[in-house]
Design a protein around this motif. Structure first.
Motif, PDB file in Angstrom:
ATOM      1  N   THR A   1       0.849  -1.186   0.000  1.00  0.00           N
ATOM      2  CA  THR A   1       0.000   0.000   0.000  1.00  0.00           C
ATOM      3  C   THR A   1       0.888   1.241   0.000  1.00  0.00           C
ATOM      4  N   PRO A   2       0.336   2.405  -0.402  1.00  0.00           N
ATOM      5  CA  PRO A   2       1.119   3.640  -0.324  1.00  0.00           C
ATOM      6  C   PRO A   2       1.676   3.895   1.079  1.00  0.00           C
ATOM      7  N   THR A   3       0.893   3.549   2.098  1.00  0.00           N
ATOM      8  CA  THR A   3       1.355   3.737   3.474  1.00  0.00           C
ATOM      9  C   THR A   3       2.566   2.862   3.778  1.00  0.00           C
ATOM     10  N   GLN A   4       2.529   1.609   3.324  1.00  0.00           N
ATOM     11  CA  GLN A   4       3.665   0.716   3.556  1.00  0.00           C
ATOM     12  C   GLN A   4       4.916   1.224   2.854  1.00  0.00           C
ATOM     13  N   ARG A   5       4.749   1.737   1.629  1.00  0.00           N
ATOM     14  CA  ARG A   5       5.907   2.269   0.907  1.00  0.00           C
ATOM     15  C   ARG A   5       6.487   3.474   1.624  1.00  0.00           C
ATOM     16  N   LEU A   6       5.603   4.343   2.123  1.00  0.00           N
ATOM     17  CA  LEU A   6       6.069   5.538   2.811  1.00  0.00           C
ATOM     18  C   LEU A   6       6.787   5.169   4.107  1.00  0.00           C
ATOM     19  N   ARG A   7       6.254   4.206   4.827  1.00  0.00           N
ATOM     20  CA  ARG A   7       6.906   3.783   6.073  1.00  0.00           C
ATOM     21  C   ARG A   7       8.318   3.250   5.797  1.00  0.00           C
ATOM     22  N   LYS A   8       8.464   2.478   4.731  1.00  0.00           N
ATOM     23  CA  LYS A   8       9.789   1.972   4.375  1.00  0.00           C
ATOM     24  C   LYS A   8      10.713   3.113   3.971  1.00  0.00           C
ATOM     25  N   SER A   9      10.163   4.091   3.253  1.00  0.00           N
ATOM     26  CA  SER A   9      10.949   5.252   2.852  1.00  0.00           C
ATOM     27  C   SER A   9      11.440   6.027   4.068  1.00  0.00           C
ATOM     28  N   LEU A  10      10.577   6.161   5.077  1.00  0.00           N
ATOM     29  CA  LEU A  10      10.972   6.867   6.292  1.00  0.00           C
ATOM     30  C   LEU A  10      12.056   6.113   7.043  1.00  0.00           C
ATOM     31  N   ALA A  11      11.959   4.801   7.048  1.00  0.00           N
ATOM     32  CA  ALA A  11      12.998   3.995   7.709  1.00  0.00           C
ATOM     33  C   ALA A  11      14.338   4.176   7.003  1.00  0.00           C
ATOM     34  N   ARG A  12      14.317   4.226   5.663  1.00  0.00           N
ATOM     35  CA  ARG A  12      15.554   4.457   4.917  1.00  0.00           C
ATOM     36  C   ARG A  12      16.089   5.855   5.199  1.00  0.00           C
ATOM     37  N   THR A  13      15.185   6.824   5.348  1.00  0.00           N
ATOM     38  CA  THR A  13      15.601   8.200   5.621  1.00  0.00           C
ATOM     39  C   THR A  13      16.372   8.295   6.924  1.00  0.00           C
ATOM     40  N   ILE A  14      15.854   7.678   7.968  1.00  0.00           N
ATOM     41  CA  ILE A  14      16.524   7.754   9.268  1.00  0.00           C
ATOM     42  C   ILE A  14      17.876   7.043   9.213  1.00  0.00           C
ATOM     43  N   ALA A  15      17.916   5.897   8.538  1.00  0.00           N
ATOM     44  CA  ALA A  15      19.189   5.179   8.409  1.00  0.00           C
ATOM     45  C   ALA A  15      20.193   6.014   7.626  1.00  0.00           C
ATOM     46  N   ARG A  16      19.723   6.652   6.580  1.00  0.00           N
ATOM     47  CA  ARG A  16      20.607   7.472   5.756  1.00  0.00           C
ATOM     48  C   ARG A  16      21.075   8.707   6.513  1.00  0.00           C
ATOM     49  N   ALA A  17      20.169   9.344   7.251  1.00  0.00           N
ATOM     50  CA  ALA A  17      20.534  10.527   8.028  1.00  0.00           C
ATOM     51  C   ALA A  17      21.608  10.185   9.046  1.00  0.00           C
TER      52      ALA A  17
ATOM     53  N   ARG B   1       0.929  12.753   2.903  1.00  0.00           N
ATOM     54  CA  ARG B   1      -0.196  11.938   3.370  1.00  0.00           C
ATOM     55  C   ARG B   1       0.312  10.550   3.716  1.00  0.00           C
ATOM     56  N   LEU B   2       0.219  10.227   4.986  1.00  0.00           N
ATOM     57  CA  LEU B   2       0.651   8.913   5.449  1.00  0.00           C
ATOM     58  C   LEU B   2      -0.357   7.841   5.056  1.00  0.00           C
ATOM     59  N   ASP B   3      -1.637   8.157   5.229  1.00  0.00           N
ATOM     60  CA  ASP B   3      -2.718   7.266   4.814  1.00  0.00           C
ATOM     61  C   ASP B   3      -3.952   8.140   4.626  1.00  0.00           C
ATOM     62  N   GLU B   4      -5.107   7.535   4.391  1.00  0.00           N
ATOM     63  CA  GLU B   4      -6.288   8.335   4.065  1.00  0.00           C
ATOM     64  C   GLU B   4      -6.751   9.204   5.229  1.00  0.00           C
ATOM     65  N   ASN B   5      -6.283   8.913   6.436  1.00  0.00           N
ATOM     66  CA  ASN B   5      -6.739   9.666   7.608  1.00  0.00           C
ATOM     67  C   ASN B   5      -5.684  10.584   8.216  1.00  0.00           C
ATOM     68  N   ASN B   6      -4.436  10.420   7.837  1.00  0.00           N
ATOM     69  CA  ASN B   6      -3.365  11.157   8.512  1.00  0.00           C
ATOM     70  C   ASN B   6      -2.503  11.942   7.535  1.00  0.00           C
ATOM     71  N   LEU B   7      -2.392  13.240   7.808  1.00  0.00           N
ATOM     72  CA  LEU B   7      -1.534  14.144   7.056  1.00  0.00           C
ATOM     73  C   LEU B   7      -0.412  14.583   7.997  1.00  0.00           C
ATOM     74  N   CYS B   8       0.838  14.409   7.570  1.00  0.00           N
ATOM     75  CA  CYS B   8       1.963  14.614   8.482  1.00  0.00           C
ATOM     76  C   CYS B   8       2.956  15.635   7.948  1.00  0.00           C
ATOM     77  N   PHE B   9       3.582  16.350   8.858  1.00  0.00           N
ATOM     78  CA  PHE B   9       4.612  17.325   8.550  1.00  0.00           C
ATOM     79  C   PHE B   9       5.841  16.588   8.020  1.00  0.00           C
ATOM     80  N   ALA B  10       6.375  17.062   6.885  1.00  0.00           N
ATOM     81  CA  ALA B  10       7.478  16.373   6.214  1.00  0.00           C
ATOM     82  C   ALA B  10       8.847  16.810   6.726  1.00  0.00           C
ATOM     83  N   PHE B  11       8.859  17.428   7.897  1.00  0.00           N
ATOM     84  CA  PHE B  11      10.103  17.757   8.594  1.00  0.00           C
ATOM     85  C   PHE B  11      10.120  16.923   9.876  1.00  0.00           C
TER      86      PHE B  11
END
Length: 442
Positions: free
Chosen positions: A50-66, A390-400
């Motif tokens: 799902t788009p949410t699953q892809r975004l969660r994986k992307s965030l995990a890569r972001t933290i590892a990369r940071a 947009r994390l999922d259909e119910n949650n909009l999150c700050f991208a910082f």
């Protein structure tokens, strides 16, 4: 992917006498596709997610990369070691190497320098779906000799017979080892006419392993170091490159890919263009800018606590990191100013810990104030696509997000903040330019 700052296995301390030449590059510039790894155009795309699953994986890569970027920027020592995780980049890129051209798909990374791919014979390689490059089938492949001035100028190399060899280790225990070579690199431009760069230094990996994806072949270094694709193109492209990143929604629909441009196609001019200096710092792989402040609406919040206190080169601009990451105290001030100007109440327990500010809403229009990133000499106004995801259909999150305590205070200007901007790098003039633009039409 990013390399140790003090002693990089393939960092050059001499000026090379050969010149990369390209008639097409000098005849107006050219562009290539950058494929987001989560786009249906990408071989890494998983339609079952799902788009949410892809975004969660992307965030995990972001933290590892940071974590890795900050460790690398602070590291010292002589070991040829890269703390960046080997599979953490956001974008993929097709290039061809050899004569006749042999296509490979690599992770395009502004946080590393070396261009390398798996090669035959592969003594111990990670599984790869596509065929491996066989240097014996290329008429333009040449190993770099151990006795050459090129090899002797490299840190951390060793000799295998008469061949100069390299070795990289990554922070997730992945690695690549092989021969240093010169070879023709060809890019398939969006005009349909290929652009060739002869005698490009590459790594031909014969011993590679770890967490690399089996649908990719290696890494395409786009950093500021002397062995990166950008630096080696140098004279042929006027030391200019630019990218235009399309919104994630357009990528997800497969409507349009982002573009990476070189030469005259990378010139960023016209209405709305602002420029800020590139700050020379170690490691030279990274692109450092100076962020003086961020305004939330009319509330200007200084980076460093007071006007003029921001240190030079205090933020890395990086296309491979999804979020914009800031030191915790600076982030907290921005979050506070933002929540004070948004009528909705933030959720008490954000669904993803890496996104501490989220709103429960089905609409993307929450009347948020405009954020402006004040770089030295350049005020970059960010739109809703740059500040909320947009994390999922119910949650909009700050991208910082705040930089995790374990990482240390190394800020990163991520790729969501760069969406729908033509971002141009002029290496000779040491400047980065931003121009707001609809990248789906670029």
């Amino acid at each position: 992917m990013a390399l140790s700052p003090a002693k990089i296995a393939v960092t050059f301390s001499v000026v090379f006498t050969f010149c990369l030449c390209s008639l097409e590059a000098s005849d107006g510039g050219f562009s290539v596709e950058l494929i987001h790894r989560d786009s249906p155009r990408s071989p890494l795309y998983n339609p079952a997610e799902t788009p949410t699953q892809r975004l969660r994986k992307s965030l995990a890569r972001t933290i590892a990369r940071a974590n890795s970027l900050s460790q690398t920027a602070a590291a010292t020592g002589s070991a040829p070691f890269s703390t960046i995780t080997s599979n953490a980049g956001s974008y993929l890129m097709n290039i061809s190497i050899g004569t006749p051209p042999f296509q490979i798909l690599g992770i395009a990374d502004t946080g590393s320098d070396l261009i390398w791919t798996q090669c035959e014979p592969c003594n111990d390689c990670f599984e790869q779906v596509a065929p491996l490059f066989d240097p014996q089938k290329s008429s333009t492949y040449r190993d770099v000799s151990c006795t050459s001035s090129t090899c002797s100028s490299l840190d951390g190399t060793n000799c295998g017979g008469n061949t100069c060899q390299y070795s990289y280790s990554y922070g997730d225990q992945s690695y690549t080892r092989g021969d240093v070579a010169v070879e023709t690199v060809t890019l398939s431009s969006t005009s349909g006419r290929p652009v060739a760069f002869p005698r490009t230094i590459i790594g031909c990996g014969h011993d590679n392993g770890g967490t690399f994806d089996n649908k990719t072949s290696g890494i395409i270094g786009l950093g500021g170091g002397s062995v990166s694709l950008i630096s080696q193109m140098g004279q042929a492209t006027g030391s200019k490159f630019a990218y235009c990143l399309v919104p994630l929604t357009a990528e997800a629909k497969g409507e349009k890919s982002s573009q990476l441009s070189f030469g005259s196609r990378a010139e960023v001019t016209g209405s709305g263009t602002v420029s800020t200096p590139l700050v020379p710092k170690s490691p030279e792989t990274f692109y450092f800018l100076t962020l003086e402040a961020i305004s939330v609406g009319r509330n200007r919040i200084e980076f460093g606590g007071s006007a003029g206190s921001a240190s030079e080169g205090n933020i890395i601009i990086d296309s491979g990191t999804t979020l914009t990451l800031l030191p915790d105290d600076f982030y907290s001030q921005i979050e506070s100013a933002l929540t004070n100007q948004i009528e909705l109440q933030p959720v008490d327990n954000p669904p993803v810990p890496d996104l501490p500010l989220c709103y429960r809403t089905k609409t993307d229009n929450i009347n948020a104030p405009v954020l402006t990133a004040h770089f030295t000499g350049a005020d970059v106004k960010l739109g809703p696509l740059n500040t909320f995801i947009r994390l999922d259909e119910n949650n909009l999150c700050f991208a910082f997000a705040p930089i995790p305590t374990s990482v240390g205070a190394k800020a990163i200007y991520g790729n969501i903040a760069q969406v729908n901007f033509l971002v141009g790098y002029d290496i000779r003039k040491k400047a980065v330019s931003f121009k707001p633009i609809d990248c789906t039409k670029f």
